[in-house]
Design a protein around this motif. Structure first.
Motif, short mmCIF file in Angstrom:
data_model
loop_
_atom_site.label_atom_id
_atom_site.label_comp_id
_atom_site.label_asym_id
_atom_site.label_seq_id
_atom_site.Cartn_x
_atom_site.Cartn_y
_atom_site.Cartn_z
N LEU A 173 0.83 -1.20 0.00
CA LEU A 173 0.00 0.00 0.00
C LEU A 173 0.88 1.26 0.00
O LEU A 173 1.87 1.32 0.72
CB LEU A 173 -0.90 0.04 1.24
CG LEU A 173 -2.01 -1.00 1.34
CD1 LEU A 173 -2.77 -0.82 2.65
CD2 LEU A 173 -2.97 -0.91 0.15
N PRO A 174 0.53 2.26 -0.76
CA PRO A 174 1.19 3.56 -0.59
C PRO A 174 0.91 4.12 0.80
O PRO A 174 -0.17 3.91 1.36
CB PRO A 174 0.54 4.44 -1.67
CG PRO A 174 0.00 3.46 -2.68
CD PRO A 174 -0.43 2.27 -1.88
N ALA A 175 1.88 4.84 1.34
CA ALA A 175 1.75 5.42 2.67
C ALA A 175 2.32 6.83 2.64
O ALA A 175 3.47 7.03 2.25
CB ALA A 175 2.48 4.58 3.71
N VAL A 176 1.52 7.80 3.05
CA VAL A 176 1.97 9.18 3.16
C VAL A 176 1.83 9.59 4.62
O VAL A 176 0.77 9.39 5.23
CB VAL A 176 1.14 10.13 2.26
CG1 VAL A 176 1.59 11.58 2.45
CG2 VAL A 176 1.27 9.72 0.79
N ALA A 269 -3.37 9.58 -5.51
CA ALA A 269 -2.77 9.57 -6.85
C ALA A 269 -1.77 8.44 -7.04
O ALA A 269 -1.46 8.08 -8.19
CB ALA A 269 -2.09 10.90 -7.13
N ILE A 270 -1.25 7.86 -5.96
CA ILE A 270 -0.18 6.87 -6.10
C ILE A 270 -0.64 5.46 -5.76
O ILE A 270 0.18 4.58 -5.47
CB ILE A 270 1.05 7.27 -5.25
CG1 ILE A 270 0.71 7.38 -3.77
CG2 ILE A 270 1.65 8.58 -5.76
CD1 ILE A 270 1.93 7.69 -2.87
N GLY A 274 -3.97 3.83 -10.30
CA GLY A 274 -3.50 4.87 -11.21
C GLY A 274 -2.19 4.50 -11.87
O GLY A 274 -1.77 3.33 -11.88
N ASN A 275 -1.52 5.50 -12.42
CA ASN A 275 -0.30 5.27 -13.19
C ASN A 275 0.97 5.61 -12.41
O ASN A 275 2.07 5.52 -12.96
CB ASN A 275 -0.32 6.12 -14.47
CG ASN A 275 -1.46 5.72 -15.39
OD1 ASN A 275 -1.76 4.53 -15.52
ND2 ASN A 275 -2.11 6.70 -16.00
N GLU A 276 0.84 6.00 -11.11
CA GLU A 276 2.01 6.38 -10.32
C GLU A 276 2.13 5.53 -9.07
O GLU A 276 2.59 6.00 -8.03
CB GLU A 276 1.91 7.86 -9.92
CG GLU A 276 1.89 8.83 -11.07
CD GLU A 276 1.87 10.27 -10.57
OE1 GLU A 276 2.91 10.72 -10.04
OE2 GLU A 276 0.81 10.92 -10.68
N VAL A 375 7.12 9.55 -2.15
CA VAL A 375 5.69 9.73 -2.37
C VAL A 375 5.41 10.93 -3.27
O VAL A 375 4.33 11.05 -3.83
CB VAL A 375 4.92 9.87 -1.04
CG1 VAL A 375 5.10 8.62 -0.19
CG2 VAL A 375 5.34 11.12 -0.28
N TRP A 376 6.40 11.81 -3.44
CA TRP A 376 6.24 12.99 -4.28
C TRP A 376 6.38 12.65 -5.75
O TRP A 376 6.05 13.46 -6.62
CB TRP A 376 7.24 14.05 -3.85
CG TRP A 376 7.04 15.43 -4.37
CD1 TRP A 376 7.95 16.20 -5.01
CD2 TRP A 376 5.85 16.22 -4.29
NE1 TRP A 376 7.42 17.42 -5.34
CE2 TRP A 376 6.12 17.46 -4.90
CE3 TRP A 376 4.57 15.99 -3.76
CZ2 TRP A 376 5.18 18.48 -4.99
CZ3 TRP A 376 3.63 17.01 -3.85
CH2 TRP A 376 3.93 18.23 -4.46
N GLY A 377 6.89 11.45 -6.05
CA GLY A 377 7.01 11.02 -7.44
C GLY A 377 8.31 11.44 -8.09
O GLY A 377 8.49 11.26 -9.30
#
Length: 610
Positions: A173-176, A269-270, A274-276, A375-377
């Motif tokens: 999982l993405p984590a911010v 968004a991540i 999605g695509n990121e 996480v900023w890409g």
């Protein structure tokens, strides 16, 4: 940009040492990712329970399984000044998620205790263990398999490390991470410390002390000294888990609210929808861990992270040792002077250029890995920025300062406060320990004096108040390790040790406990391992033994003839009194299972990681 060869060497050594564990961890992350969004795998009854309290539009969105669902894992409570601002954050995050076409739910809460409240109290014996409890609680919050990403609301000492360990258990999982920011500056920290010492000497009363403390800790936000809480924020940013420049913006301001909403949008968004796609298990790799250690050295950060970063790394299948900290310390200059290693607080640090300037300088000197996932890409060069609000209220990022705005607080890599980092490893016949030297004057880096031995900080303070500590001494406070009593911070000793040092005595502390993220001007060899409760060498010491602490040479030794040293048997202590009261009976299994300090002093087995 090229990376310093020693930084590369240490990183490569960590990667080689960790290869098997890291591959198994990444394999688990990949398998979880391939399973796809979890709501599609839930039975209808499961899913209905999961969105029963949602608004109708959110129910439809979650039922169709086509929009991302964002988990909010929060450490909110309104006793902690640092966490009180989080009360408003779920509404901000839900609003931002809806505007971005997603849904956000509070997945769960985790406990958050304040070490400032428990310092010197029995409750401090739960503090370090709370890190692993928080990790477990975060795992429970995410175990519902309802989510595509998570935002983590936490600031203070064990809370952010615990949240990150929990996040890494869900590495697909993405984590911010979303900070709350520091309180505005109050009574200067050095003035607060002065009043504490006067109180320790009996020269001012409780009323004067409480007034000073209340003027220092006076409102919502993180305490402004550079202890573990603010070191956490530095780490989350330099390791790519914050938005750029988010760490030290004050709470309850338009910019802080805008950053919170932007963090929610970025988390959505991540996701894998999605695509990121940016899973946290791939953000935290050996390069990110090395970047964190470099940041810790460059800022004179908290000694507690010689425990926490080891545990965080293990959660990602990465094995880090104190030797890695030591090797990096020799290459990383000290660029910041923030209390307790200077007069400034974190607000001054932020105003002087803050994280954007610091990261830019370290990148320019080849001391950080730029080619990391964030996480900023972007790579880490995307963090050489500062957030700003435009006149229309929109959020934008601008280039960070290229020059320090205050050279007494923050300096370029070419003109540092000292050429090496703020933390050092000590080894010798007493075991292995760490020392924070950034706040200790160079003339105090070597102390050779007789041992005065105590089995609690209260025993030491009683001797101090009785006037029995006149002369040079090394205060040995043992049976304070994780197995003995949960490894509490011994920050209550700081004023009295400072008084003895100010009287002209050579003074040092040696302990198998912790001192504090606020470790100050008295040299302190802490986290000594093996601990006394495991029969470590600290238990062989006798009253009057001469101890030599040499931070310059990295040595900690009892100057006792080898034959005599080897003939001694370890001292023992009745530890039964540590097992009850203030919830300590609930942690019997933790004390029994706790690992050594150099392994992170935790109780979690990370899927076979070293």
């Amino acid at each position: 940009m090229s990376v310093h060869p020693e930084i590369l060497r240490v990183t490569d050594a960590i990667a080689k040492r960790s290869r098997g564990h890291r591959m198994r961890y990444l394999d688990r992350v990949a398998r979880a990712r391939e399973a796809g969004p979890r709501r599609g795998r839930l039975a209808c009854g499961n899913l209905a329970h999961g969105f029963a309290a949602c608004a109708p539009a959110d129910k439809r969105a979650l039922a169709d399984d086509v929009v991302p669902n964002l988990a909010i894992v929060t450490a909110y409570n309104d006793m902690l000044s640092a966490h009180q601002p989080f009360e408003r954050f779920p509404d901000l995050i839900r609003r931002a998620a809806h505007a971005a076409g997603g849904v956000a739910q509070v997945a769960g809460g985790v406990p958050a205790m304040c070490d400032g409240v428990t310092q010197g109290q029995a409750g401090m014996e739960l503090s370090l263990f709370s890190r692993d409890v928080i990790a477990m609680a975060a795992g429970i919050a995410l175990s519902h398999n309802m989510f595509d990403a998570a935002v983590f609301l936490g600031v203070c000492d064990k809370i952010v490390p615990g949240l990150l360990i929990g996040a890494l258990a869900f590495g697909h999982l993405p984590a911010v991470f979303v900070p709350a920011g520091p309180m505005t500056s109050g009574l200067p920290n050095d003035e607060k410390a002065r009043v504490r010492q006067l109180y320790a000497e009996g020269k001012v009363g409780r009323a004067e002390l409480l007034e000073a403390e209340s003027r220092s800790y006076h409102g919502p936000g993180t305490c402004t000294f550079y202890g573990t809480a603010n070191s956490n924020q530095m780490l989350m940013e330099i390791m790519g888990l914050h938005l750029p420049g988010a760490s030290f913006v004050n709470p309850n301001t338009p910019l802080r609210d805008a950053l919170t909403e932007a963090a929610a949008r970025r988390a959505l968004a991540i996701t894998a929808l999605g695509n990121e796609y940016t899973p946290v298990g791939e953000v935290i790799d050996e390069r990110a861990i090395v970047n964190g250690i470099v940041g810790l050295h460059a800022t004179g950060g908290s000694t507690n992270h010689t425990l926490h970063l080891v545990a965080i790394a293990r959660a990602a299948g990465i094995e880090v040792t104190w030797d890695d900290f030591e090797a990096l310390s020799e290459q990383v200059p000290l660029l910041a002077r923030v209390y307790p290693n200077g007069r400034a607080d974190v607000n001054h640090f932020h105003a002087a250029g803050g994280m954007g300037f610091l990261i830019g300088e370290l990148l320019g000197a080849g001391l950080l890995h730029e080619d990391v996932r964030t996480v900023w890409g972007t790579g880490l060069s995307g963090y050489v920025q500062e957030p700003r609000l435009a006149e229309d209220g929109s959020l934008a990022w601008v280039d960070a300062a290229r020059r320090s705005r205050d050279a007494d607080v923050l300096r370029p890599a070419g003109a540092p406060f000292q050429p090496t980092g703020g933390l050092k490893l000590l080894t010798g016949n007493l075991g292995r320990s760490v020392i924070k030297i950034s706040a200790v004057k160079p003339e105090r880096h070597v102390v050779e004096a007789p041992a005065r031995i105590f089995h609690s900080q209260d025993d030491f303070l009683a001797a101090f108040k009785a006037g029995a500590l006149d002369g040079d001494l090394v205060a040995v406070v043992r049976f304070q390790g994780p197995k003995a009593n949960g490894m509490p911070e011994l920050h209550k000793l700081t004023p009295s040790l400072g008084v003895l040092q100010d009287r002209g005595h050579a003074v040092a502390l040696v302990t198998d406990g912790r001192m504090s993220g606020a470790s100050g001007k008295v040299p302190a060899a802490i986290h000594l391992t093996p601990e006394a409760a495991d029969g470590g060498p600290i238990a062989l010491l006798r009253e009057g033994d001469v101890i030599r602490l040499d931070a310059a040479a990295g040595r900690l030794e009892a100057l006792v003839p080898a034959v005599e040293w080897e003939s001694r048997t370890p001292a023992t202590e009745d530890l039964s009194g540590n097992g009850f009261g203030t919830g300590r009976e609930l942690f019997t299994l933790f004390r029994a299972a706790a690992g050594p300090a150099e392994a992170g002093a935790g109780v979690i087995a990370f899927g076979g990681a070293a």
